[in-house]
Design a protein around this motif. Structure first.
Motif, mmCIF file in Angstrom:
data_model
loop_
_atom_site.group_PDB
_atom_site.id
_atom_site.type_symbol
_atom_site.label_atom_id
_atom_site.label_comp_id
_atom_site.label_asym_id
_atom_site.label_seq_id
_atom_site.Cartn_x
_atom_site.Cartn_y
_atom_site.Cartn_z
ATOM 1 N N GLN A 68 0.885 -1.160 0.000
ATOM 2 C CA GLN A 68 0.000 0.000 0.000
ATOM 3 C C GLN A 68 0.923 1.210 0.000
ATOM 4 O O GLN A 68 1.443 1.604 1.045
ATOM 5 C CB GLN A 68 -0.883 -0.039 1.253
ATOM 6 C CG GLN A 68 -2.001 0.985 1.248
ATOM 7 C CD GLN A 68 -2.911 0.827 2.482
ATOM 8 O OE1 GLN A 68 -2.880 -0.178 3.184
ATOM 9 N NE2 GLN A 68 -3.698 1.857 2.741
ATOM 10 N N PRO A 94 -12.498 -2.440 -1.746
ATOM 11 C CA PRO A 94 -11.501 -2.505 -0.665
ATOM 12 C C PRO A 94 -12.087 -1.949 0.635
ATOM 13 O O PRO A 94 -12.932 -1.050 0.605
ATOM 14 C CB PRO A 94 -10.372 -1.606 -1.174
ATOM 15 C CG PRO A 94 -10.566 -1.509 -2.638
ATOM 16 C CD PRO A 94 -12.040 -1.647 -2.886
ATOM 17 N N GLU A 95 -11.669 -2.511 1.741
ATOM 18 C CA GLU A 95 -12.188 -2.079 3.048
ATOM 19 C C GLU A 95 -11.057 -1.501 3.879
ATOM 20 O O GLU A 95 -10.022 -2.130 4.030
ATOM 21 C CB GLU A 95 -12.779 -3.281 3.808
ATOM 22 C CG GLU A 95 -14.019 -3.864 3.174
ATOM 23 C CD GLU A 95 -14.419 -5.196 3.823
ATOM 24 O OE1 GLU A 95 -13.824 -5.579 4.852
ATOM 25 O OE2 GLU A 95 -15.322 -5.833 3.261
ATOM 26 N N GLU A 96 -11.287 -0.322 4.433
ATOM 27 C CA GLU A 96 -10.326 0.273 5.374
ATOM 28 C C GLU A 96 -10.643 -0.269 6.757
ATOM 29 O O GLU A 96 -11.777 -0.161 7.215
ATOM 30 C CB GLU A 96 -10.452 1.795 5.391
ATOM 31 C CG GLU A 96 -9.918 2.496 4.154
ATOM 32 C CD GLU A 96 -8.389 2.469 4.053
ATOM 33 O OE1 GLU A 96 -7.730 2.281 5.094
ATOM 34 O OE2 GLU A 96 -7.890 2.620 2.931
ATOM 35 N N GLN A 97 -9.673 -0.884 7.400
ATOM 36 C CA GLN A 97 -9.914 -1.413 8.742
ATOM 37 C C GLN A 97 -8.727 -1.135 9.630
ATOM 38 O O GLN A 97 -7.623 -0.879 9.143
ATOM 39 C CB GLN A 97 -10.132 -2.925 8.679
ATOM 40 C CG GLN A 97 -11.540 -3.295 8.287
ATOM 41 C CD GLN A 97 -11.810 -4.775 8.494
ATOM 42 O OE1 GLN A 97 -11.107 -5.439 9.261
ATOM 43 N NE2 GLN A 97 -12.812 -5.277 7.819
ATOM 44 N N SER A 98 -8.966 -1.227 10.927
ATOM 45 C CA SER A 98 -7.856 -1.149 11.872
ATOM 46 C C SER A 98 -7.384 -2.580 12.122
ATOM 47 O O SER A 98 -8.130 -3.422 12.600
ATOM 48 C CB SER A 98 -8.330 -0.491 13.170
ATOM 49 O OG SER A 98 -7.311 -0.625 14.136
ATOM 50 N N ALA A 103 -4.215 1.395 10.654
ATOM 51 C CA ALA A 103 -5.130 1.349 9.508
ATOM 52 C C ALA A 103 -4.540 0.460 8.416
ATOM 53 O O ALA A 103 -3.330 0.451 8.178
ATOM 54 C CB ALA A 103 -5.339 2.757 8.969
ATOM 55 N N LEU A 104 -5.413 -0.310 7.775
ATOM 56 C CA LEU A 104 -4.974 -1.178 6.683
ATOM 57 C C LEU A 104 -6.094 -1.248 5.655
ATOM 58 O O LEU A 104 -7.270 -1.363 6.020
ATOM 59 C CB LEU A 104 -4.670 -2.583 7.217
ATOM 60 C CG LEU A 104 -3.909 -3.509 6.280
ATOM 61 C CD1 LEU A 104 -2.495 -2.989 6.032
ATOM 62 C CD2 LEU A 104 -3.826 -4.915 6.878
ATOM 63 N N ARG A 105 -5.715 -1.160 4.392
ATOM 64 C CA ARG A 105 -6.717 -1.305 3.328
ATOM 65 C C ARG A 105 -6.754 -2.771 2.926
ATOM 66 O O ARG A 105 -5.763 -3.297 2.404
ATOM 67 C CB ARG A 105 -6.341 -0.425 2.131
ATOM 68 C CG ARG A 105 -7.451 -0.333 1.100
ATOM 69 C CD ARG A 105 -7.003 0.426 -0.122
ATOM 70 N NE ARG A 105 -5.967 -0.331 -0.818
ATOM 71 C CZ ARG A 105 -4.981 0.212 -1.521
ATOM 72 N NH1 ARG A 105 -4.879 1.503 -1.640
ATOM 73 N NH2 ARG A 105 -4.095 -0.538 -2.134
ATOM 74 N N THR A 107 -7.884 -5.647 0.557
ATOM 75 C CA THR A 107 -8.315 -5.745 -0.839
ATOM 76 C C THR A 107 -8.788 -7.153 -1.199
ATOM 77 O O THR A 107 -9.375 -7.358 -2.241
ATOM 78 C CB THR A 107 -7.146 -5.375 -1.777
ATOM 79 O OG1 THR A 107 -6.014 -6.208 -1.442
ATOM 80 C CG2 THR A 107 -6.748 -3.912 -1.630
ATOM 81 N N ASP A 122 -7.102 -9.836 6.581
ATOM 82 C CA ASP A 122 -5.938 -9.742 7.458
ATOM 83 C C ASP A 122 -5.488 -11.126 7.924
ATOM 84 O O ASP A 122 -4.649 -11.246 8.815
ATOM 85 C CB ASP A 122 -6.232 -8.837 8.662
ATOM 86 C CG ASP A 122 -7.350 -9.379 9.534
ATOM 87 O OD1 ASP A 122 -8.004 -10.366 9.129
ATOM 88 O OD2 ASP A 122 -7.592 -8.819 10.619
ATOM 89 N N ARG A 161 4.280 -3.625 10.015
ATOM 90 C CA ARG A 161 4.299 -2.965 8.699
ATOM 91 C C ARG A 161 5.751 -2.635 8.397
ATOM 92 O O ARG A 161 6.489 -2.185 9.282
ATOM 93 C CB ARG A 161 3.509 -1.635 8.695
ATOM 94 C CG ARG A 161 2.100 -1.681 9.254
ATOM 95 C CD ARG A 161 1.103 -2.336 8.298
ATOM 96 N NE ARG A 161 -0.240 -2.172 8.823
ATOM 97 C CZ ARG A 161 -0.819 -2.998 9.695
ATOM 98 N NH1 ARG A 161 -0.157 -4.059 10.142
ATOM 99 N NH2 ARG A 161 -2.056 -2.790 10.131
#
Ligand code: FES
Length: 165
Positions: A68, A94-98, A103-105, A107, A122, A161
């Motif tokens: 990302q 795509p979903e933005e989530q914690s 934060a992580l997108r 896909t 995830d 990350r």
């Protein structure tokens, strides 16, 4: 005649002693584990620029590498049920989530073709017989040539990350 018998007896004893010594050495060797402690667990995967935004599947390592922007993470493709290789399915949105507090997108999500386990983007096990989430592995940048390096013996938390400069 007795010299010959003597000689043959000595020969027999000698062979017996040699046999015992060989056997002893073999059983001593069997006590030493047959493990190579320097087997490489780190694998160079290519330059960061060679990874598309989103996901890249590496079949040799059975690994998904996510990008990302300049942030990377890697998730194992090995199903935690019986070890089949899971497949990635692209999400329609795509979903933005914690994930791990960051934060992580997301896909993709994952599906195991063997017994139908499903995993979220995830790696969390959502349904089916999979008992655990997919593993996340440590990524780094090789100091010599700048390639991404995965350590397949080093699991990390979902807050991992790698930011590439
Ligand atoms: S090996 Fe994946 S669900 Fe059984």
């Amino acid at each position: 005649m007795s010299d010959r018998r003597d000689f043959l007896m000595r020969l027999g004893i000698g062979a017996g002693v040699a046999g015992l010594a060989t056997q002893g050495a073999a059983s001593l060797r069997s006590l030493v584990p047959n493990v190579s402690y320097d087997a490489p667990t780190t694998v160079k995967l290519g330059l960061p620029a060679e990874f598309p935004d989103g996901l890249k599947f590496l079949p040799d390592q059975r690994l998904f590498v996510f990008r990302q922007g300049n942030v990377f993470h890697a998730i194992s493709a090995v199903c935690t049920h019986l070890g089949c290789t899971v497949r990635a399915e692209a999400l329609s949105q795509p979903e933005e989530q914690s994930v791990g507090g960051l934060a992580l997108r997301l896909t993709h999500r994952f599906l195991c073709p063997c017994h139908g386990s499903r995993y979220s983007g995830d790696g969390g096990n959502v349904s089916g017989p999979a008992p655990r989430p997919l593993s996340w592995f440590h990524l780094d940048v090789a100091p010599d040539d700048g390639q991404l390096v995965v350590d397949l013996a080093r699991e990390v938390g979902r807050d991992f990350r790698l930011t590439v400069a």
